[in-house]
Design a protein around this motif. Structure first.
Motif, PDB file in Angstrom:
ATOM      1  N   SER A  96      72.775  39.707  47.146  1.00 13.37           N
ATOM      2  CA  SER A  96      72.169  39.251  45.893  1.00 13.37           C
ATOM      3  C   SER A  96      71.661  37.810  45.963  1.00 13.37           C
ATOM      4  CB  SER A  96      73.181  39.366  44.748  1.00 13.37           C
ATOM      5  OG  SER A  96      74.338  38.583  45.021  1.00 13.37           O
ATOM      6  N   PHE A  97      72.072  37.057  46.969  1.00 10.25           N
ATOM      7  CA  PHE A  97      71.723  35.640  47.072  1.00 10.25           C
ATOM      8  C   PHE A  97      70.338  35.498  47.698  1.00 10.25           C
ATOM      9  CE2 PHE A  97      72.009  31.450  49.246  1.00 10.25           C
ATOM     10  CZ  PHE A  97      72.190  30.664  48.104  1.00 10.25           C
ATOM     11  N   LYS A  98      69.430  34.846  46.955  1.00 11.11           N
ATOM     12  CA  LYS A  98      68.034  34.756  47.381  1.00 11.11           C
ATOM     13  C   LYS A  98      67.580  33.304  47.458  1.00 11.11           C
ATOM     14  CE  LYS A  98      66.950  38.924  44.650  1.00 11.11           C
ATOM     15  NZ  LYS A  98      66.032  39.485  43.624  1.00 11.11           N
ATOM     16  N   ALA A  99      66.343  33.143  47.941  1.00 11.38           N
ATOM     17  CA  ALA A  99      65.723  31.815  47.944  1.00 11.38           C
ATOM     18  C   ALA A  99      65.629  31.264  46.517  1.00 11.38           C
ATOM     19  CB  ALA A  99      64.333  31.889  48.574  1.00 11.38           C
ATOM     20  N   TRP A 100      65.447  32.141  45.550  1.00 11.08           N
ATOM     21  CA  TRP A 100      65.380  31.720  44.141  1.00 11.08           C
ATOM     22  C   TRP A 100      66.637  30.944  43.758  1.00 11.08           C
ATOM     23  CZ3 TRP A 100      67.944  31.789  39.596  1.00 11.08           C
ATOM     24  CH2 TRP A 100      67.223  31.524  38.426  1.00 11.08           C
ATOM     25  N   ASN A 101      67.793  31.431  44.195  1.00 14.49           N
ATOM     26  CA  ASN A 101      69.053  30.767  43.851  1.00 14.49           C
ATOM     27  C   ASN A 101      69.130  29.375  44.463  1.00 14.49           C
ATOM     28  OD1 ASN A 101      69.767  33.932  44.319  1.00 14.49           O
ATOM     29  ND2 ASN A 101      70.807  33.131  42.522  1.00 14.49           N
ATOM     30  N   VAL A 102      68.654  29.236  45.685  1.00 15.37           N
ATOM     31  CA  VAL A 102      68.656  27.927  46.339  1.00 15.37           C
ATOM     32  C   VAL A 102      67.775  26.951  45.567  1.00 15.37           C
ATOM     33  CG1 VAL A 102      68.019  26.656  48.428  1.00 15.37           C
ATOM     34  CG2 VAL A 102      69.129  28.895  48.622  1.00 15.37           C
ATOM     35  N   ILE A 103      66.550  27.360  45.291  1.00 18.20           N
ATOM     36  CA  ILE A 103      65.570  26.468  44.672  1.00 18.20           C
ATOM     37  C   ILE A 103      65.906  26.143  43.223  1.00 18.20           C
ATOM     38  CG2 ILE A 103      63.145  26.306  43.948  1.00 18.20           C
ATOM     39  CD1 ILE A 103      63.736  25.764  46.933  1.00 18.20           C
ATOM     40  N   ASN A 104      66.500  27.070  42.509  1.00 19.01           N
ATOM     41  CA  ASN A 104      66.741  26.851  41.079  1.00 19.01           C
ATOM     42  C   ASN A 104      68.165  26.449  40.725  1.00 19.01           C
ATOM     43  OD1 ASN A 104      64.157  27.638  39.520  1.00 19.01           O
ATOM     44  ND2 ASN A 104      64.384  29.270  41.037  1.00 19.01           N
ATOM     45  N   GLU A 105      69.101  26.585  41.670  1.00 16.64           N
ATOM     46  CA  GLU A 105      70.505  26.331  41.336  1.00 16.64           C
ATOM     47  C   GLU A 105      71.138  25.205  42.146  1.00 16.64           C
ATOM     48  OE1 GLU A 105      72.364  30.142  41.805  1.00 16.64           O
ATOM     49  OE2 GLU A 105      71.374  30.995  40.026  1.00 16.64           O
ATOM     50  N   TYR A 106      70.595  24.860  43.312  1.00 22.30           N
ATOM     51  CA  TYR A 106      71.158  23.769  44.106  1.00 22.30           C
ATOM     52  C   TYR A 106      70.782  22.428  43.469  1.00 22.30           C
ATOM     53  CZ  TYR A 106      72.567  26.594  48.175  1.00 22.30           C
ATOM     54  OH  TYR A 106      73.187  27.472  49.017  1.00 22.30           O
TER      55      TYR A 106
END
Length: 310
Positions: A132-142
């Motif tokens: 479930s972990f995507k590039a979206w999570n990196v860019i929007n949550e880090y």
């Protein structure tokens, strides 16, 4: 399913494996099956275990290698789990392991996978799409510090801090959802003079995000000592890398496996019980010929290192 991937350093890798006709071999990064197809040609009573975390690769390899189904076992998994995979197959040791690290041509070219900075797609970059972990999570949550860390550590990007700051500012209005939204932010963050240098300003950032999403460097570092122990005496471990971070991990891991003692120099006798596990076949990495690079430009940064179990 159009899963095209031209295998790099093909002859060099196959020669490096030193294949026995009755041996058991592992292709830990199956991809389009190019390397596996060549390995199988050298087998008679032997077996090949093909592993990939991308289910598309498993399906495509099943088609490409269907005429050799008696010689191959396909496994949808990550090569870091090789010990468990072999245990499930009641296999103790193997005679050779091949890894071709990084993203495949298919994954880059398949727009919706989100690996490419040239096409617009959702921010994904998962090699294993069951996660479930995507590039979206990196860019929007880090946070800014963690973005800067991965851009610097995994992308060796000199504008890491500035790009991280621009991303954090941009997402205050709304989430960053697509690859080209991210590319625009990166372009705005990088000075125009740098953008004109020839290397796409998003190249290193996309590499860094992909590595983070898939845990690529951690998986590689953890796997090499494990794989060494799973080789029969004389078995070969062949690893193809595509950038300096990967190659450095392989080089240092091989050096560590080659050492015969790690006691401090002033110890009168060895107390560590460390024993040399491999001999290093490639003192310097094997690189592609100019002809191969001309035929397949994506091979230009590839390097092959080979170790042999002793």
């Amino acid at each position: 399913m159009d899963f095209q991937h031209t295998p790099v350093l093909l002859k060099e890798a196959i020669d490096g494996l030193n294949i026995k006709k009755d041996g058991i071999y592992v292709d830990g990064t199956l991809g389009g099956g190019g390397h596996s197809k060549e390995i199988i040609k050298s087998l008679e009573s032997g077996k090949l275990i093909g592993i990939d975390q991308d289910i598309d690769a498993i399906r495509k390899a099943g088609e490409v290698l269907k005429d050799e189904s008696d010689k191959i076992i396909l496994v949808h998994d990550n090569y870091v789990n090789l010990s468990n995979i072999l245990s499930d197959l009641s296999i103790d040791k193997v005679d050779g392991i091949l890894l071709d690290i990084g993203v495949s041509s298919y994954q880059l070219d398949k727009r919706e996978r989100g690996f490419s900075y040239h096409d617009n797609a959702p921010l994904d970059m998962r090699m294993d799409r069951t996660g479930s972990f995507k590039a979206w999570n990196v860019i929007n949550e880090y946070d800014k510090e963690n973005l800067e860390r991965i851009f610097w550590n995994y992308g060796e990007e000199r504008w890491a801090r500035r790009i991280a700051q621009f991303i954090v500012e941009a997402r205050k209005g709304k989430p960053i959802d697509t690859t080209l939204e991210l590319v625009d932010i990166i372009k705005n963050a990088v000075p125009k003079k740098v953008r004109m240098e020839g290397v796409h300003p998003a190249r290193r950032i996309f590499q860094a995000i992909r590595i983070e999403v898939n845990g690529e460097l951690d998986v590689l570092e953890r796997s090499i000592p494990i794989m060494c122990k799973l080789l029969n005496k004389g078995g070969r471990l062949c690893i193809i890398t595509f950038h300096s971070l990967e190659d450095r991990i392989v080089k240092e891991a091989f050096k560590g496996l080659y050492k015969d003692c790690i006691c401090p120099p002033d110890f009168p006798i060895c107390t560590c019980n460390k024993r040399r596990e491999i001999k290093i076949i490639t003192k310097k990495p094997i690189i592609p010929t100019k002809d191969e690079i001309d035929r397949n430009p994506r091979a230009r940064s590839s390097k092959l290192r080979i170790g042999e179990r002793i």
